[in-house]
Design an enzyme around this catalytic site. Structure first.
Site, short mmCIF file in Angstrom:
data_model
loop_
_atom_site.label_atom_id
_atom_site.label_comp_id
_atom_site.label_asym_id
_atom_site.label_seq_id
_atom_site.Cartn_x
_atom_site.Cartn_y
_atom_site.Cartn_z
N GLY A 79 37.81 21.83 40.98
CA GLY A 79 39.03 21.47 40.28
C GLY A 79 38.90 20.16 39.53
O GLY A 79 38.47 19.15 40.11
N ASP A 96 47.92 19.34 45.50
CA ASP A 96 48.81 20.48 45.68
C ASP A 96 48.23 21.56 46.58
O ASP A 96 48.97 22.36 47.15
CB ASP A 96 49.16 21.11 44.33
CG ASP A 96 50.04 20.20 43.47
OD1 ASP A 96 50.39 19.10 43.94
OD2 ASP A 96 50.35 20.59 42.33
N GLU A 101 63.31 18.44 31.95
CA GLU A 101 62.64 17.96 30.73
C GLU A 101 62.55 19.05 29.68
O GLU A 101 62.79 18.81 28.49
CB GLU A 101 61.26 17.43 31.09
CG GLU A 101 61.33 16.15 31.93
CD GLU A 101 59.98 15.65 32.39
OE1 GLU A 101 59.89 14.45 32.72
OE2 GLU A 101 59.02 16.44 32.42
N GLY A 134 41.52 18.60 38.02
CA GLY A 134 42.86 18.05 37.81
C GLY A 134 42.88 16.58 38.17
O GLY A 134 41.85 15.91 38.28
N GLY A 157 43.55 15.07 41.02
CA GLY A 157 42.87 14.77 42.27
C GLY A 157 41.37 14.92 42.18
O GLY A 157 40.61 14.05 42.65
N ALA A 173 51.20 13.88 40.56
CA ALA A 173 49.88 13.38 40.16
C ALA A 173 49.48 12.13 40.92
O ALA A 173 48.32 12.03 41.37
CB ALA A 173 49.87 13.14 38.65
N VAL A 199 35.27 29.79 40.94
CA VAL A 199 34.85 29.90 42.33
C VAL A 199 35.52 31.11 42.96
O VAL A 199 36.74 31.30 42.84
CB VAL A 199 35.21 28.61 43.11
CG1 VAL A 199 34.83 28.75 44.58
CG2 VAL A 199 34.51 27.41 42.49
#
Length: 417
Positions: free
Chosen positions: A11, A300, A170, A13, A15, A316, A79
């Site tokens: 990943g 997450d 938003e 992202g 993290g 985040a 993966v």
């Protein structure tokens, strides 16, 4: 000479990148594996969907991030599983990749909570592809109504958003401004006044983690912009041309947007690890995967609780904090030192409702609403963006939008012929 430990990070992202960045120049080799070759800045996806930004503005090449990092490589791939006996991951159409430490930072996916028809007909907003698809849908509906105004009665210009969290709030504000300030001029012969944005939230307030003043400001700001806010309302079912709310009310719409929540990435189902609520990986207090030595999970995709037992928010900053700790714990493990427990530090939350309207809450400070909060939101999101080009492009687009009330990429992008 003994080989250095190999760390695989699944990943790219917030993290995953935090892990890899923290391990640059450390005595390990790192491979970042992701099915995309770019990092997506998720908080600004709604602006891509509402023609405020280009898709490239919120994406940055992962390889570019690590151009100068000799010990970090990037692997493009999906993966499909983990073999803990051989300590290797399985990648679709590729040879297995061995690891000494495996970091799972695969993020999350849309959770439809079992609502009939939602998965088939709703538009999620969790990737660049989602954002472009939603932008296409909005423009297509206006184009269709311009050709055949009778479609308005069938819900062509009614847009229903499910979920009153930051994404739903938003997106609602941005869509209302897009319709009123931009598409009204693009479609001068269309009764744009009949376009509707309906925000449906099952609780009795928007932005439930925020304080009362912030929640009230969000509701008032959206209603001033013409958003139909429905509180304490559930979605019973979704079809191609309508949504049914509890009580049997039918709202004609061809565009339902799902912003009601997320669950762990489907990858967790093939990891052969213990799973907790929402399919998230069960971890110990140092973010190591329970029962899997050398395995780590964060963000997450992990079931993480704070000292008071509450779940760590899926934000985040939390993923980035977890990523830095996991990297440090890997180095401690390699050096034979004990690992440290994760302690989430709440740095605040914020959400923007539209031009000069936002809510910001920072610990130990009074909540901010309105223009000051909006400016704080702008500055923080510019700072968090990865890549100088992205920051400049976003800043230029924001300045143009603010000065002219115009939007940039109101174009239809279709695949195929």
């Amino acid at each position: 000479m003994q080989d250095r430990p190999h760390v695989i990070v699944i990943g790219a992202g917030f993290g995953g990148l935090a892990v890899a960045r923290e391990l640059v120049d450390q005595p390990v080799d790192v491979t970042v594996v992701d099915r995309n070759n770019f990092h997506t800045f998720l908080p600004l996806l709604y602006q891509v969907a509402t023609s405020g930004l280009n898709a490239a503005d919120v994406a940055h090449s992962v390889r570019a991030v690590f151009q100068k990092a000799d010990n970090v490589q990037v692997r493009l791939g999906t993966v499909t599983g983990v073999d803990w006996d051989t300590r290797s991951i399985e990648i679709e159409d590729q040879q297995p990749l061995a690891f000494d430490h495996l970091v799972v930072a695969a993020g999350s996916s849309t959770n439809y909570f079992g609502v009939p028809g939602a998965a088939e007909h709703a538009f999620p907003l969790y990737s660049i592809t989602d954002a472009v698809a939603l932008r296409n849908r909005i423009i297509e509906q206006f184009e269709a109504a311009d050709r055949e105004p009778a479609l308005i009665d069938e819900g062509a210009l009614s847009f229903v958003i499910v979920g009153g969290g930051p994404t739903g709030v938003e997106l609602s504000g941005a869509m209302a401004e897009l319709f009123d300030r931009v598409l009204r001029k693009d479609f001068s012969h269309l009764p744009v006044d009949r376009a509707r944005v309906v925000l449906v939230e099952m609780s009795d307030s928007l932005l439930t983690p925020f304080q009362k003043r912030s929640r009230r400001h969000a509701i008032d700001a959206l209603r001033r912009r013409g958003v139909d806010v429905r509180l304490a309302t559930r979605v019973e079912s979704v079809a191609a041309d309508d949504v049914v709310l509890d009580g049997g009310e039918r709202v004609p719409t061809r565009t339902l947007i799902w912003a009601a929540g997320v669950q762990a990435s489907p990858l967790t189902a093939v990891l052969d690890v213990d799973l907790g609520p929402g399919g998230r990986v069960v971890v110990d207090d140092d973010l190591s995967i329970r029962g899997r030595p050398g395995g780590w999970a964060l963000g997450d995709v992990a079931h993480v609780t704070s000292a008071d037992g509450a779940a760590v928010p899926q934000l985040a900053p939390a993923a980035m904090q977890g990523g830095r700790l996991v990297a440090q714990n890997i180095v401690r493990s390699v050096e034979g030192r004990p690992t440290e427990a994760f302690a989430y530090r709440n740095k605040g939350t914020m959400a923007t409702i539209g031009r000069r309207s936002a809510v910001t809450e920072i610990p130990h400070l009074p909540p901010l609403v309105g223009s000051v909060a909006w400016l704080a939101w702008l500055v923080l999101h510019l700072y968090m963006l990865i890549g100088f080009r992205n920051r400049v492009s976003v800043l230029v687009n924001w300045a143009w939008n603010y000065l002219t009330w115009d939007r940039g990429p109101r174009i239809l992008l279709r695949s195929g012929k």
